[in-house]
Design an enzyme around this catalytic site. Structure first.
Site, PDB file in Angstrom:
ATOM      1  N   HIS A 120       8.504   4.526  -6.473  1.00 47.03           N
ATOM      2  CA  HIS A 120       8.946   3.147  -6.676  1.00 47.03           C
ATOM      3  C   HIS A 120       9.622   2.964  -8.021  1.00 47.03           C
ATOM      4  O   HIS A 120      10.402   2.046  -8.214  1.00 47.03           O
ATOM      5  CB  HIS A 120       7.787   2.179  -6.445  1.00 47.03           C
ATOM      6  CG  HIS A 120       7.471   2.074  -4.990  1.00 47.03           C
ATOM      7  ND1 HIS A 120       6.506   2.848  -4.393  1.00 47.03           N
ATOM      8  CD2 HIS A 120       8.062   1.371  -4.005  1.00 47.03           C
ATOM      9  CE1 HIS A 120       6.490   2.583  -3.103  1.00 47.03           C
ATOM     10  NE2 HIS A 120       7.422   1.697  -2.840  1.00 47.03           N
ATOM     11  N   GLU A 173       6.989   2.834   9.433  1.00 41.02           N
ATOM     12  CA  GLU A 173       7.032   3.833   8.362  1.00 41.02           C
ATOM     13  C   GLU A 173       5.931   4.883   8.498  1.00 41.02           C
ATOM     14  O   GLU A 173       5.718   5.686   7.602  1.00 41.02           O
ATOM     15  CB  GLU A 173       7.033   3.178   6.977  1.00 41.02           C
ATOM     16  CG  GLU A 173       6.175   1.962   6.808  1.00 41.02           C
ATOM     17  CD  GLU A 173       6.411   1.244   5.483  1.00 41.02           C
ATOM     18  OE1 GLU A 173       7.194   1.679   4.647  1.00 41.02           O
ATOM     19  OE2 GLU A 173       5.750   0.205   5.289  1.00 41.02           O
ATOM     20  N   ASP A 211       8.763   5.893   3.276  1.00 41.02           N
ATOM     21  CA  ASP A 211       7.426   6.325   3.671  1.00 41.02           C
ATOM     22  C   ASP A 211       7.461   7.186   4.919  1.00 41.02           C
ATOM     23  O   ASP A 211       6.682   8.133   5.041  1.00 41.02           O
ATOM     24  CB  ASP A 211       6.518   5.101   3.906  1.00 41.02           C
ATOM     25  CG  ASP A 211       5.923   4.608   2.603  1.00 41.02           C
ATOM     26  OD1 ASP A 211       5.408   5.454   1.842  1.00 41.02           O
ATOM     27  OD2 ASP A 211       5.989   3.406   2.321  1.00 41.02           O
ATOM     28  N   CYS A 233      15.557  -0.126   6.165  1.00 40.61           N
ATOM     29  CA  CYS A 233      15.543  -0.605   4.780  1.00 40.61           C
ATOM     30  C   CYS A 233      15.081   0.444   3.770  1.00 40.61           C
ATOM     31  O   CYS A 233      14.916   0.142   2.593  1.00 40.61           O
ATOM     32  CB  CYS A 233      14.691  -1.867   4.652  1.00 40.61           C
ATOM     33  SG  CYS A 233      12.973  -1.596   5.056  1.00 40.61           S
TER      34      CYS A 233
HETATM   35  C1  PEP Z   1      10.060   2.408   2.812  1.00 39.97           C
HETATM   36  O1  PEP Z   1       8.969   2.972   2.822  1.00 39.97           O
HETATM   37  O2  PEP Z   1      11.114   2.931   3.248  1.00 39.97           O
HETATM   38  C2  PEP Z   1      10.201   1.059   2.239  1.00 39.97           C
HETATM   39  C3  PEP Z   1      11.327   0.404   2.324  1.00 39.97           C
HETATM   40  O3  PEP Z   1       9.116   0.547   1.582  1.00 39.97           O
HETATM   41  P1  PEP Z   1       8.702   1.002   0.094  1.00 39.97           P
HETATM   42  O4  PEP Z   1       9.794   1.896  -0.447  1.00 39.97           O
HETATM   43  O5  PEP Z   1       8.524  -0.212  -0.712  1.00 39.97           O
HETATM   44  O6  PEP Z   1       7.433   1.745   0.341  1.00 39.97           O
HETATM   45 MG    MG Z   2       7.183   1.795   2.451  1.00 39.39          MG
END
Ligand code: PEP
Ligand code: MG
Length: 580
Positions: A191, A433, A457, A504
């Site tokens: 992140h 995910e 994920d 996403c």
């Molecule tokens: C993902 O896992 O692709 C996602 C968009 O969520 P995050 O990156 O916040 O875990």
């Molecule tokens: Mg995620």
């Protein structure tokens, strides 16, 4: 000149002055001392050594008394290192001959010692490096004292070089002055990497140890496209990179011209390009780039870095701002996805050895219902201001989804009873995910209004590879055929049942995959705002017919390397200006 290869996590190139953070998060300036101040600086060093010695002796006595001599001996070893005449001699030489300030001399010398230990075969001896870091910290604490400066007092542009930055530290970087960052650890899907993209600054992570080779004020180049960091670059390299910075600027200006044109393929198929945001202010970045809405609002960032749990009003204000700015364009608010690498004020579970497999995300929400309900109430209240949607993260079983939906309807009832307005038809979606969700996707599509594929994920759970670990980064690959098949299955199931499906994860903002995803039938992409123009450019340059062929061919391949190079080749043919 020294080149370091790391992992490219946020694109762009920047040349600037380094600000080096020690491992407690404080900066160690490379300060020089005046010739006539050498004696007083040596005195300062000796005082710091003495103070550190006192602290260690005190600890030794307490531990020996409470636990026995054997444990006290650990500190005895620290005392011996601190009193070593060779160490003292080296420090003096750096201050006397090279005129380095004691803080810098201490940091540089002890880190060099630690490096020697770290390289030893014996695990036991390698661990001794930590003892040296401990001594370094004590001496720095004493030397820097009140003069320790954090990142809050920046007054000029810098590139941050640090061992690690947590997602919340990254989120709190001063956007006015921080122009890029490099960390020794960290992986592609962390992140911290995602926040770097939100800040729109070049970033490289996972370079391995290098902080001992660089000092505050040194010139550094961060190449966020190639994952390269160049310390002490020569003139020719600086000139080459200056040229590259210019090229980036020219391309950005060209892409800006697409702002008001729709993301429509050459054969007339309309695609939706949404923005991913972490902070409310980013909604302006999305609007500026002509986003069709917000496809993912990572609301957990309201908690990160906050001293207390945000109350309903804090949630409401944040969501209102985003929804109002987007007007009739949809805003997908994901309920908090805390846990794993996104830790807030909440105490972490004591025995969480695999936090990515632990109490994170929707699981955490369902165990903390008052907190979850507070957020849902705010989302519902804000839903009347525009076109909101709610989405649950990391759903892995049907029962979990039903439980989350029940909490939501319970909160709706509550608002009803109190006469508070909300959008009764608020679309409810889930993130896909976890591979288990894909296996059961035919059931899930009957229970939600939309899907959003979280590849960040999905990659980690499919390939059993930690998204933030640099040592397994070569396995963390969106091109892996297993991942691509799961994506294809999800898109197909959603399209068959007639519910919208979005993607996403970071992969969505990578132009290399756009044709493949269009070919699978994806019509919604949610990307980091700065990637919107590029993805739009690809959409407008290709036809769905050709994308379909590309997707089928890629799906027939058996390894990630071939797939990636095939997709890169296809992109180069059609949109050469975007090819790396
Ligand atoms: C993902 O896992 O692709 C996602 C968009 O969520 P995050 O990156 O916040 O875990
Ligand atoms: Mg995620």
């Amino acid at each position: 000149m020294q080149k370091l290869q790391g992992i490219a996590v946020s694109p762009g190139v920047v040349i600037g002055e380094a600000l080096v953070m020690d491992n407690e998060g404080f900066r160690i300036p490379r300060r020089f001392v005046a010739r006539d101040a050498v004696e007083s600086e040596l005195e300062r060093l000796d005082k710091a050594i003495a103070a550190a010695g006192e602290e260690i002796s005190f600890n030794r006595d307490v531990v020996s008394r409470e636990l026995g001599q054997k444990y006290g001996a650990i500190f005895e070893a620290h005392l011996q290192m601190l009193g070593d005449t060779q160490l003292r001699g080296e420090l003096e030489e750096m201050i006397r001959q090279r005129h380095y300030a004691p803080e810098y001399a201490v940091s540089r010398t002890l880190r060099r010692y630690a490096q020697v230990f770290q390289k030893l075969e014996s695990h036991y001896l390698a661990e001794r490096a930590n003892d040296i870091f401990d001594i370094e910290k004590r001496l720095l604490r004493s030397l820097l004292g009140r003069r320790r400066e954090g990142l809050a007092q920046l007054t000029s542009p810098v590139l941050i070089l640090a061992h690690n930055l947590t997602p919340s530290e990254t989120a709190n970087l001063d956007r006015k002055y921080v122009r890029g960052f490099v960390t020794e650890v960290g992986g592609l899907g962390s992140h911290t990497a995602i926040v770097a993209e939100a800040l729109e600054i070049p970033a490289v992570v996972g370079t391995g140890p290098f902080l001992t080779d660089v000092s505050g004020g040194d010139v550094v180049i961060i190449d966020g496209d190639q994952g390269l960091v160049i310390l002490h670059p020569d003139e020719e390299t600086v000139a080459r990179y200056r040229h590259e910075v210019e090229e980036h600027r020219t391309l950005a200006v060209q892409l800006e011209a697409l702002r008001d044109l729709p993301a429509e393929t050459a054969d007339g198929v309309r695609v939706n390009l949404f923005g991913n945001i972490e902070f409310p202010y980013e909604v302006d970045h999305c609007a500026k780039r002509g986003a069709d809405g917000i496809g993912l609002y990572r609301t957990e960032f309201l908690y990160l870095g906050a001293e207390n749990e945000p109350d309903e009003e804090v949630h409401y204000q944040a969501y209102s701002r985003v929804i109002r700015t987007m007007g009739r364009r949809p805003v997908t608010i994901r309920t908090f996805d805390l846990g794993a690498d996104k830790l807030s004020h909440m105490p972490s579970p004591e025995d969480e050895r695999n936090p990515f497999l632990g109490l994170r995300s929707i699981r955490l929400a369902l165990r903390n219902l008052p907190m979850f309900r507070t957020q849902l109430r705010a989302i519902l209240r804000a839903s009347v201001l525009g076109k909101a949607q709610v989405m649950f993260p990391l759903v892995s079983t049907i029962l979990e989804l039903r439980q989350a939906k029940m909490v939501l309807s319970d909160v709706m009832e509550d608002l009803d009873e109190r006469g508070i307005r909300f959008d009764r038809d608020l679309p409810i979606g889930m993130m896909v995910e976890v591979p288990a969700a894909v296996m059961m996707i035919d059931h899930f599509v009957k229970e939600v209004d939309f899907l959003s594929i979280g590849t960040n994920d999905l990659i980690q759970y499919t390939l059993a590879v930690d998204r933030s670990n640099k040592d397994v980064v070569s396995l963390y690959n969106a091109s892996d055929p297993a991942v691509l098949k799961l994506i294809a299955t999800t898109i197909e199931a959603a399209n068959k049942s007639g519910i919208p499906v979005n993607l996403c994860g970071q992969m969505s903002g990578n132009a290399v995959y756009t044709m493949f995803l269009l070919g699978l039938g994806l019509r919604q992409f949610s990307v980091t705002p700065s990637a919107i123009p590029e993805i739009k450019k690809v959409c407008r340059s290709v036809s769905i017919h050709e994308c379909h062929g590309i997707a089928q061919r890629a799906l027939s391949m058996e390894n990630a390397r071939d797939i990636k190079s095939y997709l890169k080749g296809e992109l180069r043919k059609r949109v050469p200006e975007l090819s790396p």
